[in-house]
Motif scaffolding. Structure first.
Motif, mmCIF file in Angstrom:
data_model
loop_
_atom_site.group_PDB
_atom_site.id
_atom_site.type_symbol
_atom_site.label_atom_id
_atom_site.label_comp_id
_atom_site.label_asym_id
_atom_site.label_seq_id
_atom_site.Cartn_x
_atom_site.Cartn_y
_atom_site.Cartn_z
ATOM 1 N N PRO A 92 0.838 -1.208 0.000
ATOM 2 C CA PRO A 92 0.000 0.000 0.000
ATOM 3 C C PRO A 92 0.869 1.254 0.000
ATOM 4 O O PRO A 92 1.859 1.338 0.730
ATOM 5 N N GLY A 93 0.500 2.212 -0.851
ATOM 6 C CA GLY A 93 1.257 3.450 -0.928
ATOM 7 C C GLY A 93 2.514 3.381 -1.771
ATOM 8 O O GLY A 93 3.281 4.344 -1.819
ATOM 9 N N ALA A 94 2.739 2.270 -2.451
ATOM 10 C CA ALA A 94 3.958 2.110 -3.236
ATOM 11 C C ALA A 94 4.026 3.107 -4.384
ATOM 12 O O ALA A 94 3.011 3.519 -4.939
ATOM 13 N N ARG A 95 5.254 3.469 -4.742
ATOM 14 C CA ARG A 95 5.521 4.272 -5.935
ATOM 15 C C ARG A 95 6.067 3.332 -6.998
ATOM 16 O O ARG A 95 7.063 2.641 -6.774
ATOM 17 N N ALA A 140 -3.632 -3.155 -7.298
ATOM 18 C CA ALA A 140 -3.342 -4.192 -6.303
ATOM 19 C C ALA A 140 -2.827 -3.621 -4.993
ATOM 20 O O ALA A 140 -2.764 -4.338 -3.985
ATOM 21 N N ALA A 141 -2.465 -2.334 -4.965
ATOM 22 C CA ALA A 141 -1.871 -1.736 -3.776
ATOM 23 C C ALA A 141 -2.589 -0.436 -3.444
ATOM 24 O O ALA A 141 -2.357 0.593 -4.093
ATOM 25 N N PRO A 142 -3.477 -0.449 -2.459
ATOM 26 C CA PRO A 142 -4.230 0.765 -2.102
ATOM 27 C C PRO A 142 -3.302 1.944 -1.844
ATOM 28 O O PRO A 142 -2.276 1.822 -1.168
ATOM 29 N N GLY A 143 -3.664 3.100 -2.406
ATOM 30 C CA GLY A 143 -2.885 4.314 -2.175
ATOM 31 C C GLY A 143 -1.612 4.420 -2.993
ATOM 32 O O GLY A 143 -0.878 5.406 -2.875
ATOM 33 N N SER A 144 -1.323 3.438 -3.827
ATOM 34 C CA SER A 144 -0.104 3.486 -4.624
ATOM 35 C C SER A 144 -0.291 4.410 -5.825
ATOM 36 O O SER A 144 -1.411 4.746 -6.206
ATOM 37 N N ARG A 189 -3.956 8.731 -10.065
ATOM 38 C CA ARG A 189 -2.924 7.851 -9.484
ATOM 39 C C ARG A 189 -1.923 7.354 -10.529
ATOM 40 O O ARG A 189 -0.817 6.944 -10.166
ATOM 41 N N VAL A 190 -2.302 7.356 -11.796
ATOM 42 C CA VAL A 190 -1.403 6.920 -12.866
ATOM 43 C C VAL A 190 -1.158 8.099 -13.802
ATOM 44 O O VAL A 190 -2.082 8.611 -14.419
ATOM 45 N N ARG A 191 0.086 8.516 -13.895
ATOM 46 C CA ARG A 191 0.460 9.647 -14.739
ATOM 47 C C ARG A 191 1.295 9.150 -15.919
ATOM 48 O O ARG A 191 2.187 8.326 -15.736
ATOM 49 N N PHE A 192 0.991 9.666 -17.089
ATOM 50 C CA PHE A 192 1.748 9.304 -18.284
ATOM 51 C C PHE A 192 2.747 10.403 -18.621
ATOM 52 O O PHE A 192 2.408 11.586 -18.631
#
Length: 251
Positions: A40-43, A61-65, A92-95
C-alpha cells in the motif's frame, strides 16, 4: 520493408483488442503481480509502458499506490490516459510522453520494463542498471526481455530482422541482472500459447482485419504483403526460437 503508413496500421499500440503488448496471459500476469507484491502506498514506474495495462493492475493491487508510465508512442499514451480515467485511476497513474532513458526520477518501490531494453543506448545491460538505479534499496524490478530458446536459424533471424548476438540464453539474461546488482526472485517465460495468441492478435491480426475491412484501399496490397511476411517470419522462422522472459528481481 513496409512503409511508415503500413507499419502504423499494423502497430500493436493501436490495437484495442490487445490487453497486453507482450505475450502474456491473465494467469501469468496475476502471478507476476503477486511476485512483485506492491505494498500500500507504493511508488511504481513502468518504462516503455505502452498503454499501461500492467502498471494500472499493479496500482490497483496496492491501495494508495501511484504509477508513472513512461512512453513515447502518442497513440498508446492517449489510450492509456483514457483507460486510467475509466478505471478511476486518473489521479494515481500519470503518463510521461518522453523516452525511458530520459526519465531520471528515482526512489521507486517497483520499476517495470517489458520488452523495452532497446530504449537505452546500451540495450539490456544499461536497461538493468537504469532500473536498479530507479528503485530504493530493497525495492523490486520486473524486467521482461528476449532470449534465444534455441540456436537461431537463418529463417528465424530473417523473420525477426535480427543478428545472432542480439539475444543470449536465459541464463545469460539472469546473469546480466545479477551483474547489475539485482537478485532473481522469480523467473518465468512466455509459453507457446501466449506467443501464438499475441502474434495472431497483434500485427498479423490487426493487419488482416484491416485488409478485410478495406478491400479497395490504396494500401491494401501493401498491408496484405506485410501480413504475409510477418506470418511467414513467425511460423516459418522464430516461433519457438525467440523467448520472452519475465524476471522479478530484488534490489
Amino acid at each position: 520493408m513496409p512503409n511508415d503508413e503500413i507499419r502504423l496500421l499494423m502497430s500493436a499500440s493501436g490495437n484495442d483488442r490487445l490487453t497486453w503488448n507482450t505475450p502474456l496471459s491473465e494467469q501469468h500476469a496475476a502471478q507476476l503481480i503477486a511476485a512483485c507484491a506492491p505494498a500500500p502506498g507504493a511508488r511504481i514506474a513502468d518504462f516503455g509502458s505502452g498503454w499501461g495495462e500492467l502498471l494500472m493492475r499493479l496500482v490497483e493491487a496496492a491501495p494508495g499506490s501511484t504509477g508513472d508510465a513512461v512512453e513515447t508512442d502518442t497513440e498508446a499514451v492517449e489510450r492509456g490516459r483514457l483507460l486510467a480515467g475509466e478505471r478511476g485511476l486518473g489521479d494515481r497513474v500519470r503518463f510521461h510522453e518522453i523516452p525511458a532513458a530520459e526519465h531520471t526520477e528515482g526512489g521507486y518501490d517497483l520499476a517495470v520494463s517489458i520488452g523495452s531494453s532497446h530504449a537505452w543506448p546500451g540495450g539490456t545491460p544499461e536497461a538493468l542498471k537504469a532500473l536498479r538505479a530507479a528503485v530504493r534499496p530493497g525495492g523490486r524490478v520486473l524486467f521482461g526481455d528476449g532470449f534465444w530458446e534455441r540456436e537461431p536459424s537463418w529463417a528465424a533471424l530473417e523473420g525477426l530482422g535480427a543478428e545472432p548476438d542480439d539475444f543470449g540464453t536465459l541464463l545469460e539474461l539472469i546473469r546480466q541482472a545479477e551483474a547489475a546488482g539485482l537478485r532473481p526472485l522469480q523467473v518465468t517465460v512466455a509459453d507457446q500459447r501466449e506467443w501464438d495468441l499475441f502474434e495472431s492478435a497483434a500485427n498479423i491480426g490487426r493487419g488482416e482485419r484491416w485488409a478485410l475491412a478495406n478491400p479497395g484501399h490504396r494500401l491494401h496490397a501493401g498491408v496484405t504483403e506485410a501480413v504475409d511476411a510477418r506470418r511467414s517470419g513467425y511460423y516459418g522462422g522464430y516461433r519457438g526460437t525467440l523467448g520472452l522472459a519475465y524476471l522479478v528481481l530484488s534490489a
